[in-house]
Motif scaffolding. Sequence first.
Motif, mmCIF file in Angstrom:
data_model
loop_
_atom_site.group_PDB
_atom_site.id
_atom_site.type_symbol
_atom_site.label_atom_id
_atom_site.label_comp_id
_atom_site.label_asym_id
_atom_site.label_seq_id
_atom_site.Cartn_x
_atom_site.Cartn_y
_atom_site.Cartn_z
ATOM 1 N N ARG A 1 -58.855 -7.794 39.708
ATOM 2 C CA ARG A 1 -57.680 -8.367 40.370
ATOM 3 C C ARG A 1 -56.413 -8.126 39.565
ATOM 4 N NH1 ARG A 1 -57.160 -8.753 45.067
ATOM 5 N NH2 ARG A 1 -58.904 -10.161 45.438
ATOM 6 N N GLU A 2 -56.483 -8.307 38.253
ATOM 7 C CA GLU A 2 -55.289 -8.133 37.425
ATOM 8 C C GLU A 2 -54.868 -6.667 37.340
ATOM 9 O OE1 GLU A 2 -53.309 -10.469 36.368
ATOM 10 O OE2 GLU A 2 -54.647 -11.926 37.327
ATOM 11 N N LEU A 3 -55.845 -5.774 37.327
ATOM 12 C CA LEU A 3 -55.497 -4.352 37.300
ATOM 13 C C LEU A 3 -54.835 -3.939 38.610
ATOM 14 C CD1 LEU A 3 -55.491 -1.655 35.850
ATOM 15 C CD2 LEU A 3 -57.796 -1.234 36.744
ATOM 16 N N GLU A 4 -55.312 -4.471 39.724
ATOM 17 C CA GLU A 4 -54.666 -4.193 41.006
ATOM 18 C C GLU A 4 -53.190 -4.573 40.978
ATOM 19 O OE1 GLU A 4 -56.595 -4.060 45.190
ATOM 20 O OE2 GLU A 4 -56.688 -6.088 44.399
ATOM 21 N N ARG A 5 -52.894 -5.747 40.432
ATOM 22 C CA ARG A 5 -51.496 -6.195 40.381
ATOM 23 C C ARG A 5 -50.652 -5.243 39.534
ATOM 24 N NH1 ARG A 5 -49.366 -10.935 38.843
ATOM 25 N NH2 ARG A 5 -50.731 -11.146 37.032
ATOM 26 N N LYS A 6 -51.201 -4.829 38.401
ATOM 27 C CA LYS A 6 -50.461 -3.906 37.538
ATOM 28 C C LYS A 6 -50.204 -2.575 38.246
ATOM 29 C CE LYS A 6 -52.432 -5.674 33.198
ATOM 30 N NZ LYS A 6 -53.296 -5.335 32.032
ATOM 31 N N MET A 7 -51.248 -2.057 38.889
ATOM 32 C CA MET A 7 -51.131 -0.729 39.477
ATOM 33 C C MET A 7 -50.268 -0.747 40.740
ATOM 34 S SD MET A 7 -54.784 1.054 38.616
ATOM 35 C CE MET A 7 -54.066 2.671 38.375
ATOM 36 N N SER A 8 -50.264 -1.851 41.464
ATOM 37 C CA SER A 8 -49.376 -1.941 42.623
ATOM 38 C C SER A 8 -47.922 -1.890 42.175
ATOM 39 C CB SER A 8 -49.648 -3.226 43.415
ATOM 40 O OG SER A 8 -49.297 -4.389 42.674
ATOM 41 N N GLY A 9 -47.621 -2.451 41.022
ATOM 42 C CA GLY A 9 -46.271 -2.406 40.488
ATOM 43 C C GLY A 9 -45.869 -1.033 39.995
ATOM 44 N N CYS A 10 -46.848 -0.159 39.792
ATOM 45 C CA CYS A 10 -46.573 1.221 39.351
ATOM 46 C C CYS A 10 -46.494 2.188 40.523
ATOM 47 C CB CYS A 10 -47.664 1.687 38.385
ATOM 48 S SG CYS A 10 -47.734 0.784 36.833
ATOM 49 N N GLY A 11 -46.633 1.680 41.753
ATOM 50 C CA GLY A 11 -46.504 2.537 42.923
ATOM 51 C C GLY A 11 -47.790 3.135 43.452
ATOM 52 N N PHE A 12 -48.935 2.638 42.993
ATOM 53 C CA PHE A 12 -50.215 3.151 43.483
ATOM 54 C C PHE A 12 -50.573 2.485 44.810
ATOM 55 C CE2 PHE A 12 -50.367 3.726 38.930
ATOM 56 C CZ PHE A 12 -50.924 4.983 38.782
ATOM 57 N N THR A 13 -51.093 3.258 45.727
ATOM 58 C CA THR A 13 -51.632 2.684 46.958
ATOM 59 C C THR A 13 -53.124 2.977 47.106
ATOM 60 O OG1 THR A 13 -50.864 4.644 48.186
ATOM 61 C CG2 THR A 13 -49.427 2.694 48.183
ATOM 62 N N THR A 14 -53.598 4.077 46.503
ATOM 63 C CA THR A 14 -55.029 4.392 46.477
ATOM 64 C C THR A 14 -55.416 4.743 45.043
ATOM 65 O OG1 THR A 14 -55.020 5.251 48.747
ATOM 66 C CG2 THR A 14 -56.859 5.898 47.332
ATOM 67 N N VAL A 15 -56.466 4.093 44.554
ATOM 68 C CA VAL A 15 -56.893 4.284 43.168
ATOM 69 C C VAL A 15 -58.390 4.575 43.136
ATOM 70 C CG1 VAL A 15 -57.065 3.260 40.877
ATOM 71 C CG2 VAL A 15 -55.113 2.695 42.346
ATOM 72 N N TYR A 16 -58.740 5.669 42.477
ATOM 73 C CA TYR A 16 -60.143 5.987 42.197
ATOM 74 C C TYR A 16 -60.407 5.579 40.746
ATOM 75 C CZ TYR A 16 -60.445 8.726 46.504
ATOM 76 O OH TYR A 16 -60.457 9.119 47.823
ATOM 77 N N HIS A 17 -61.062 4.441 40.589
ATOM 78 C CA HIS A 17 -61.347 3.939 39.244
ATOM 79 C C HIS A 17 -62.427 4.818 38.619
ATOM 80 C CE1 HIS A 17 -58.956 0.404 40.104
ATOM 81 N NE2 HIS A 17 -59.627 0.243 41.226
ATOM 82 N N SER A 18 -62.045 5.576 37.592
ATOM 83 C CA SER A 18 -62.984 6.531 36.991
ATOM 84 C C SER A 18 -63.746 5.837 35.867
ATOM 85 C CB SER A 18 -62.247 7.767 36.471
ATOM 86 O OG SER A 18 -61.230 7.412 35.562
ATOM 87 N N MET A 19 -64.968 5.459 36.189
ATOM 88 C CA MET A 19 -65.793 4.679 35.264
ATOM 89 C C MET A 19 -66.962 5.526 34.772
ATOM 90 S SD MET A 19 -65.576 0.950 37.131
ATOM 91 C CE MET A 19 -66.638 1.421 38.482
ATOM 92 N N HIS A 20 -67.208 5.442 33.477
ATOM 93 C CA HIS A 20 -68.199 6.324 32.866
ATOM 94 C C HIS A 20 -69.630 5.822 33.075
ATOM 95 C CE1 HIS A 20 -68.900 3.570 29.457
ATOM 96 N NE2 HIS A 20 -67.598 3.373 29.440
#
Length: 404
Positions: free
Chosen positions: A84-103
């Motif tokens: 949830r907190e990462l979503e808030r940060k990334m929405s403020g950076c202009g992201f609308t679609t994010v592929y979370h690259s997890m190892h």
Amino acid sequence: MNSFIINNATVITPDEVLHNTSILVEHGIITHIDQHIDEKYAGKIIDAAGDIVMPGIIDIHTDAMDAEIVPRTGADIPIAIAFRELERKMSGCGFTTVYHSMHLGYDMAEMHSHSKYSRLEVFETVHNASKGSTLLNNKIHLRFELSGVKAYDTCFELMDKGYVNILSVMDHTPGQGQITKEYFIKFAMKKGKNEEEAIAAYDERISMPIIKGKELEALIRHAQKLHIPVASHDDDTVEKVDYMHGLGIDICEFPITMETAQHAAKLGMHVVGGASNILRGGSLSGNLDMKEAVLAGAVDSLCSDYYPPSILHSIFKLYNEAGVPLHDAVNLATLHPAKAAGISKQTGSIEKGKDADLVIVKLINDIPMVTHTIVRGHIVAQASNQVNYNNNYELNDLSLTNEL
């Protein structure tokens, strides 16, 4: 909002920049783009006041989720809260679609994090959160480390469960890829080993078994069967690019040299570079300078890699400092990644019939600031800068006295 108009905008389309333009959004879809749209068609008006309206950023490779869950070694944050907190940060950076690259299968990363969470638990929780009430379009990019022999079956399991939207195969074995033998030994000695111990550590690492041959081919075929785009990672030779392309892989991430990047582009692969590299002015490891690769036409897409704000700033750095036309710079972070991920019919550009995934950007001293992030017609983030009136108030001007 069922419908709204963005007026007085500088609109970035795939092919040009339109000034004094309006966009009508109805039920989450872009329905009209014109110089003037009658306000009777909308329930709300957003005055862009000349600011830039561009497609929302699509990031197909960001390591931010793992860093948000474990921001410091051994410091586990509840996964749902990190999401949830990462979503808030990334929405403020202009992201609308994010592929979370997890190892997955990356033992070195797991040892460094000392996380209490299993990788399966991380993938399951992030996937389930992405299917709930969210700010952004959240998807998963599984980064499979080829030395992760024990995680091989888990990779298939996660794909079969529908958790994976992009698969990439990576190999951090020293002596190839982004880590040369010399770099590995030098780094090991910097960490306290003597030269003999560093060489022994190198020999031990290169002797580790990895997934290759028929096992690798089976993994990629399985992803393709499920219509999951597949990417290679850190290709350092033309031969490696040819091999990966021959397996059916059509995304080349973080090519190590200009030669490999240009060869991948010549083969028609989507070539992805790190925006952090452009923002900082070069590679952390002395590898390919992504600005040079973009200018050479060898890289067609940008991802944030390890620093999410880098994409927006890199767009404007390419425009302001390198002379890249603004619409072409924007395409690097929107339409082109959408094509690589197979979602360009729905999003990635400002065109009629596409999802209203939009960002309004204000330039302040030539630095871009996101004022609105809109996902499928919903404003998910909004900000404005504080106005400094430069007034020197006296206490009496504020009707304050020493009397209480």
